[in-house]
Design a protein around this motif. Sequence first.
Motif, short mmCIF file in Angstrom:
data_model
loop_
_atom_site.label_atom_id
_atom_site.label_comp_id
_atom_site.label_asym_id
_atom_site.label_seq_id
_atom_site.Cartn_x
_atom_site.Cartn_y
_atom_site.Cartn_z
N GLU A 367 -52.68 -2.21 31.29
CA GLU A 367 -50.79 -2.11 31.97
C GLU A 367 -51.09 -1.25 33.04
OE1 GLU A 367 -46.92 -2.02 30.70
OE2 GLU A 367 -48.53 -3.26 30.24
N TRP A 368 -51.93 -1.43 32.89
CA TRP A 368 -52.08 -0.31 34.62
C TRP A 368 -52.60 -1.53 35.27
CZ3 TRP A 368 -51.44 3.79 38.07
CH2 TRP A 368 -51.78 3.74 39.18
N THR A 369 -53.89 -2.47 34.99
CA THR A 369 -54.15 -3.51 35.72
C THR A 369 -53.13 -4.83 35.47
OG1 THR A 369 -56.31 -2.63 36.06
CG2 THR A 369 -55.72 -5.30 36.38
N LYS A 370 -52.22 -5.01 34.91
CA LYS A 370 -51.99 -6.17 34.62
C LYS A 370 -50.00 -5.88 35.72
CE LYS A 370 -54.67 -8.72 31.83
NZ LYS A 370 -54.85 -9.71 30.04
N VAL A 371 -50.05 -4.50 35.31
CA VAL A 371 -48.42 -4.47 35.35
C VAL A 371 -48.09 -3.44 36.84
CG1 VAL A 371 -46.11 -3.23 34.42
CG2 VAL A 371 -47.62 -4.70 32.97
N VAL A 372 -48.60 -2.24 36.85
CA VAL A 372 -49.12 -1.08 37.47
C VAL A 372 -49.05 -1.98 38.84
CG1 VAL A 372 -49.18 0.81 38.81
CG2 VAL A 372 -48.63 0.23 36.19
N THR A 373 -50.66 -2.30 39.29
CA THR A 373 -50.89 -2.94 40.48
C THR A 373 -50.81 -3.73 40.63
OG1 THR A 373 -52.81 -2.99 39.35
CG2 THR A 373 -52.92 -0.74 40.24
N THR A 374 -50.43 -4.60 39.89
CA THR A 374 -50.25 -5.82 40.09
C THR A 374 -48.49 -6.55 40.93
OG1 THR A 374 -51.36 -6.69 38.55
CG2 THR A 374 -49.28 -8.59 39.57
N GLN A 375 -47.99 -5.42 40.48
CA GLN A 375 -46.82 -4.86 40.86
C GLN A 375 -46.17 -4.27 41.53
OE1 GLN A 375 -43.41 -6.17 37.48
NE2 GLN A 375 -45.32 -6.32 36.56
N GLU A 376 -47.20 -2.73 42.57
CA GLU A 376 -46.95 -1.83 42.92
C GLU A 376 -46.24 -1.12 42.34
OE1 GLU A 376 -47.44 -3.50 47.34
OE2 GLU A 376 -47.52 -4.82 46.34
N ALA A 377 -46.44 -0.84 40.87
CA ALA A 377 -44.99 0.44 39.89
C ALA A 377 -46.15 1.23 40.01
CB ALA A 377 -44.81 -0.34 39.01
N PHE A 378 -46.03 2.22 41.51
CA PHE A 378 -46.63 3.34 41.24
C PHE A 378 -45.77 4.14 41.40
CE2 PHE A 378 -49.81 0.87 43.33
CZ PHE A 378 -51.05 0.16 42.89
N ARG A 388 -42.45 -6.75 32.41
CA ARG A 388 -44.35 -6.49 31.46
C ARG A 388 -44.01 -8.29 30.84
NH1 ARG A 388 -44.37 -4.43 27.55
NH2 ARG A 388 -46.75 -3.54 27.70
N LEU A 389 -43.50 -9.57 31.45
CA LEU A 389 -43.78 -10.57 31.13
C LEU A 389 -45.38 -11.42 30.30
CD1 LEU A 389 -42.03 -13.22 29.86
CD2 LEU A 389 -42.47 -13.48 32.26
N GLY A 390 -45.65 -11.59 29.27
CA GLY A 390 -46.73 -12.01 28.47
C GLY A 390 -47.79 -10.63 28.35
N ARG A 391 -46.83 -9.58 28.07
CA ARG A 391 -48.14 -8.37 27.39
C ARG A 391 -47.09 -8.78 26.31
NH1 ARG A 391 -51.87 -6.22 27.96
NH2 ARG A 391 -51.37 -3.95 27.93
N GLY A 392 -48.47 -7.97 25.28
CA GLY A 392 -48.27 -8.46 23.56
C GLY A 392 -47.32 -7.55 22.94
N THR A 393 -47.91 -6.55 23.43
CA THR A 393 -47.29 -4.71 23.02
C THR A 393 -45.67 -4.96 23.40
OG1 THR A 393 -49.66 -4.28 22.30
CG2 THR A 393 -47.32 -2.67 22.75
N ARG A 394 -44.85 -4.00 22.30
CA ARG A 394 -43.65 -4.51 23.42
C ARG A 394 -43.21 -2.95 23.27
NH1 ARG A 394 -39.54 -8.14 22.44
NH2 ARG A 394 -39.54 -10.42 22.25
N LEU A 395 -42.96 -2.33 25.01
CA LEU A 395 -42.63 -0.78 25.00
C LEU A 395 -40.88 -0.36 25.27
CD1 LEU A 395 -44.94 0.03 27.51
CD2 LEU A 395 -45.03 0.11 25.10
N ASP A 396 -40.15 0.20 24.39
CA ASP A 396 -38.80 0.50 24.78
C ASP A 396 -38.79 1.36 25.67
OD1 ASP A 396 -39.59 3.71 23.74
OD2 ASP A 396 -38.40 2.42 20.83
N ASP A 656 -52.67 -5.91 19.17
CA ASP A 656 -52.20 -6.51 20.19
C ASP A 656 -52.48 -7.91 20.13
OD1 ASP A 656 -51.17 -7.89 22.67
OD2 ASP A 656 -51.82 -5.32 23.86
N PRO A 657 -51.83 -8.98 19.93
CA PRO A 657 -51.98 -10.78 19.84
C PRO A 657 -52.07 -11.37 21.39
CG PRO A 657 -49.22 -9.73 19.70
CD PRO A 657 -50.00 -9.06 19.08
N VAL A 658 -51.54 -10.84 21.72
CA VAL A 658 -51.98 -11.60 23.28
C VAL A 658 -53.62 -11.28 23.61
CG1 VAL A 658 -51.60 -11.85 25.53
CG2 VAL A 658 -49.53 -11.71 23.64
N SER A 659 -54.21 -9.29 23.87
CA SER A 659 -55.09 -9.08 24.27
C SER A 659 -56.67 -10.23 23.62
CB SER A 659 -55.02 -7.62 23.52
OG SER A 659 -56.13 -7.38 24.30
#
Length: 707
Positions: A367-378, A388-396, A656-659
Amino acid sequence: MKMEKATVAISSDFLTAFAALPRKIQGKVTDFINKFRNNPQAPSINYEKIHAAPDNKIYSVRIDDTYRGIVVRQERSGVYILLWVDHHDDAYEWASRKRCEVNKETGNVQVYDVQLEIASDSVSGGIKLFSMVSDDNLKRIGVPDEQIPFIRSLDNATSLYSAKPAIPSDAYEGLEWLANGFSIEEVIELYGEPDNKITDLANALKTDRSQSSFLVVEGEDELLRVMAEPLEKWRVFLHPTQRKLIERDYSGPCRILGGAGTGKTVVAMHRAKWLSSQLSSKDKILFTTFTANLAGDIKDNLRKICSVDELRKIEVVHLDAWVSQFLRENDFSYTIVYDDVTDKLWADAIARSGESIDLPQSFYSDEWTKVVTTQEAFTKEKYLKASRLGRGTRLDRKTRLQVWNIFEEYLALMKEQQVRDVDTAMYECRVILAKDPTKTYSSVIVDEGQDFSSNAYKLLRTIVSEEHRNDIFIVGDAHQRIYRKRAVLSKCGINVRGRSSNLRINYRTTEEIRKYAFAVLKNIPFDNLDDEYEDESLCQSLTHGDYPKIANFKTANEEYKYIINEIYALTKSGVQLKDICLAARTHKLLDDYKRELPIAGIKVYEIKRSKLDDRSFDGIRVATMHRVKGLEFPYMFIVAANNRVLPLISVINDNDPVSKSETLASEKCLLYVALTRAQKAAYITSYGVQSEFFSPIHDEPTGNRIR
């Protein structure tokens, strides 16, 4: 009197014959060639007419009392070509069936057999291999007039493969494409329309297709480089499709794709040399790849093709090392950490946060690599809004807030311990460069582009500044993506549309091994490093052999005995130990073979992450499957290919089916990489329950499976 405008060339076949000579004779041949290059009309060049030769331009020249060279001598055009070198009788026998001409349809220099024997049972009856191809089209792809009756008599692809030494190399390529079901239009598109305006040898030697088989020798330094390591023909002979990509002037970023063995790294290195020759003295090229070992190999090979001045303008370094150096230069004291260290950081961050979330630890690093650092969501606010498009685990929303609390602890731990993961470090490099863009390059060349993350490509875009002419040159192959890193170039500021090409000819392995390796990847979609998916149907090897040998045993001891016996058989047939490589999935498994082989009297040399392969050491090469990437060997053993090893059960996240899907694909890609290191033959052995990856694969002859 010395000629002023003589053109002296060496054929690829001459270097093949030279490499087979005794070392002492090779020295004599090199001395002769230098004398020959300086003045091919000197009285000391003892030309002898070969009366049995069908071509009156072909002569023999004396190397010593026993050995002869075979040359083309055309005094009116001032062209002299070294074709072959061998023992006296063998050299004369070779010349007795050869002709060297400019093909009147293609304008290329060709060397080929004449008076080929047509088998009596091929004269009549049955559909022939090329019955649907007209004589005119056979000529368009370079088949000489004299060989058309023979080509027309061929019954099947096997008979074509057997005739390969007799057919001009450029014509043979086209014939093999046709034999494997490609249309004449597709073959012509690959090579371009023929040029029938060239009729003389001097101009024909300048064409791209001629230069894939003939080298015009310009000076003594070049000659010595060529003769020093003649088997490395990639340094000298480039396929016309490669040369066009290397010497093209691109208006912006460019992407070259190709399967294993298609010469991507060769193209990248020659591209670096070509660009360097165009640069001013103050400009520099960054040549980067994914690992330190590959960077070391590339640096070593660039020394073999570049002048001192060209090499001075090329900086070769794997990207993580560049990041570390850049941060040090900018007074950042922290260390970049990986694997075990980052795993410990995540474990500590989860514990310190006090959060109780039913997610595996691997989720957070992904999640850190594919969402946070990629989108600079620090920040918390940016992370809550991040896609979180393409991430297998849904988060509310509530769970996202809990995950962010863990991320905050992770950031705090990195600050406390003065460390960074590589993705965070790459982001910080970009921040520095945005403020002071002094560490920029005129061009960046990327090898193994499929293994670079989005953060890596964003950094490269920043390093080379805004889009400009010949700025980024990327070579890669999604089939070799073994690190689960997928970037979309267009989303990283790298637009390659309209500047993309594919390499189609496999130079390394046999067609049978190539087909088997691709079959392992069946039903996995592969992207083109951008938003589209690749069709790998148009790919071909021009050498042939056996399919991989598959051997499964009840116990590890039985497997060891089989491998040892096969190695003994290979060495008995003349194969050197250093031309054999054994690869296992993990270091722990590899240790078993490192122990067993020396007990059987077989020397072992381990290829490690920290150093290059020392080819002076005689011993079978052993390595993990990850480490053999970028290397090649005549013979490959893939060992311990057991259930729960391939795929490695410990790296799969079943929650996680995607992972899970990504991991299974990367494990298959790893097997594909290991298999396609083989040039001549591959062995796959296992004990106990065999890996699910091998049951069954299409096109595999049952005779190659050992139980």
